[in-house]
Design an enzyme around this catalytic site. Structure first.
Site, PDB file in Angstrom:
ATOM      1  N   LYS A 133       0.967  -1.149   0.159  1.00 12.78           N
ATOM      2  CA  LYS A 133       0.029   0.052  -0.088  1.00 12.78           C
ATOM      3  C   LYS A 133       1.079   1.235   0.114  1.00 12.78           C
ATOM      4  O   LYS A 133       2.120   1.051   0.489  1.00 12.78           O
ATOM      5  CB  LYS A 133      -0.891   0.030   1.199  1.00 12.78           C
ATOM      6  N   ASP A 173      -7.165   4.550  -4.349  1.00  6.41           N
ATOM      7  CA  ASP A 173      -7.525   4.513  -3.048  1.00  6.41           C
ATOM      8  C   ASP A 173      -8.245   5.717  -2.601  1.00  6.41           C
ATOM      9  O   ASP A 173      -8.570   6.572  -3.592  1.00  6.41           O
ATOM     10  CB  ASP A 173      -6.802   3.947  -1.639  1.00  6.41           C
TER      11      ASP A 173
END
Ligand code: NDP
Length: 451
Positions: A133, A173
């Site tokens: 991430k 995201d």
């Protein structure tokens, strides 16, 4: 609040203490780790080889953490500085895969909690992707397209050296949608002189993107809930649904609920929420949020809908609640209100939107609960399908891709239920998701030796 060790299996306590000691102040990462540790008691009893090989300790330590400066020039000619992150957490199953978040709240601990969750989520999809991430404390809100472009170019100028279709493949995201992915991809292509489509997912349809990727997380969430409803011989028809957020996940969850004859009565953004008892008008919402990038308060202007500034969307009575905004947005007080108002299912579209106390309160009240790492895995699964299409220089139809997504979500639900049963916790989707994801990664790590 940092969870304690006392409710963990004795073998797991020192491991969790190490997580706390090594990652001071990273409360969201502590929480994400604790949630997984809580499910692992039957695993350490049944699979001592994982303990012998220190698999749990290894999984908690990212393979690589990258932090970098991102300088860029704003429209007024002033130099701005942000911080960029990429945490390459685990590559046992495939290249690191996970989104980028651009939001002022992003810290290293935020990226680590998201990356940690991503490892198990990606394993659950059954596709060959590892966990990672990234992101930045850059806030795209209120910035011009030119500013967002210059930021993305600077961010990629540093990050590109760590990426590659076989190495690390970011996606979107919070704060990173099609516009940002476009700028990031353009800069990667320029620096490397390679049209390496599989290096980023969430691309535009005319330049390597996949059908259904935009819709995938929201649609996948609703497919997952549909499986839960079917198991109780019921459906979305006639159900009232409340969805927090009005971004990518929330909008497409709402669209699929409406297609399945449910009614979405409320949605929100960080300013407040709107209640529309007739069902949200999604064309208006898409125009407002995807094109005009406006505030949700504008939705209520000139319509039979109420806007409530501040407050909490969880006050709105519903049968099904889908938290789709951000972490820790639903706590035990909200859970109590939802229960009082008769909620039957809570399924997480966002990552870790429910606090641990909130989850406990819901479960104790008999509410069915689906954790994000299972219920929102449709986004990353479709990203992996985008990578497949890029690798074979192919593109599939909307129907084919949507059918694959639906199959994958049904598969995840089935595997959570089967694993929960196998480990003595029938019907427990949280335990099933954590154990099924964990054992898959752990087995691959055992096979690959001490690395
Ligand atoms: P978007 O940026 O498209 O939308 C986020 C939404 O949540 C916006 O409505 C935003 O409101 C609201 N929000 C964000 N932060 C806060 C906050 N601190 N307080 C209140 N509201 C907030 O993001 P996504 O829809 O992509 O992501 C939503 C969640 O889903 C995140 O947890 C993400 O990690 C998760 N997720 C996303 C996936 C994807 O494919 N996009 C895949 C799997 C999980 P505002 O505009 O006012 O900030």
């Amino acid at each position: 609040m940092t969870p304690t060790t006392s409710d963990l299996h004795p073998t797991l306590r020192p491991m969790y203490e190490t997580v706390l000691r090594r990652n001071p102040g990273e409360s969201e990462f502590h929480q994400a780790a604790h949630e997984v540790f809580e499910s692992l008691s039957p695993v350490v009893a049944k699979r001592p080889e994982y303990v012998q090989a220190s698999i749990i300790e290894r999984i908690c330590e990212p393979e690589r953490q990258i932090i970098f400066r991102v300088p860029w020039v704003d429209d007024a000619g002033k130099v701005q500085i942000n911080r960029g992150f990429r945490v390459e957490f685990n590559s046992a199953l495939g290249p690191y895969k996970g989104g980028l978040r651009f939001h002022p709240s992003v810290l290293l601990g935020t990226v680590k909690f998201l990356g940690f969750e991503q490892i198990f989520k990606n394993a659950l999809t059954g596709l060959p992707i590892g966990g990672g991430k990234g992101g930045s404390d850059f806030d795209p809100k209120g910035r011009s397209d030119g500013e967002v472009m210059r930021f993305c170019q600077s961010f990629m100028t540093e990050l590109y050296r760590h990426l590659g279709e076989y190495t690390d493949v970011p996606a979107g995201d919070i704060g990173v949608g099609g516009r940002e992915i476009g700028y990031l991809f353009g800069q990667y292509k320029r620096i490397t002189n390679r049209y390496e489509a599989g290096v980023l997912t969430g691309k535009g349809l005319s330049w390597g993107g996949s059908q259904v990727r935009t819709e995938a997380t929201g649609y996948g969430l609703v497919y997952f809930v549909d499986e839960m409803l079917r198991a109780q011989q019921t459906s979305f028809e006639g159900k009232k649904v409340v969805i927090s957020g009005s971004g990518n996940v929330a909008i497409y969850a709402a669209e699929k609920v409406a297609q399945l004859a449910g009614t979405v009565v409320a949605m929100s953004d960080s300013g407040g929420y709107v209640v529309d008892e007739n069902g949200m008008d999604l064309e208006v919402m898409k125009d407002l949020k995807e094109i005009r990038r406006g505030r949700i308060s504008e939705y209520a202007e000139g319509r039979e809908a109420r806007y409530l500034e501040g407050g909490t969307i969880w006050d709105v009575p519903c049968d099904i609640a889908l938290p789709c905004a951000t972490q820790n947005e639903l706590d035990e007080t909200h859970a109590a209100t939802l229960v009082k108002n008769g909620v039957r299912i809570v399924a997480e579209g966002a990552n870790m939107p429910t606090t641990q106390a909130g989850t406990r309160a819901l479960r104790e009240a008999g509410v069915q609960f689906a954790p994000g790492k299972a219920a929102n895995a449709g986004g990353v699964a479709t990203s992996a399908l985008e990578m497949q299409q890029n690798a074979s220089r192919d593109s599939w139809s909307f129907e084919t891709t949507d059918a694959r997504l639906r199959d994958i979500m049904q598969g995840i639900y089935g595997s959570c239920m089967m694993t929960a049963e196998e480990y003595g916790m029938p019907g427990d989707v949280i335990a099933g998701a954590n154990i099924a994801g964990f054992t898959q990664v752990a087995d691959a790590m055992l096979s690959q030796g001490v690395i």
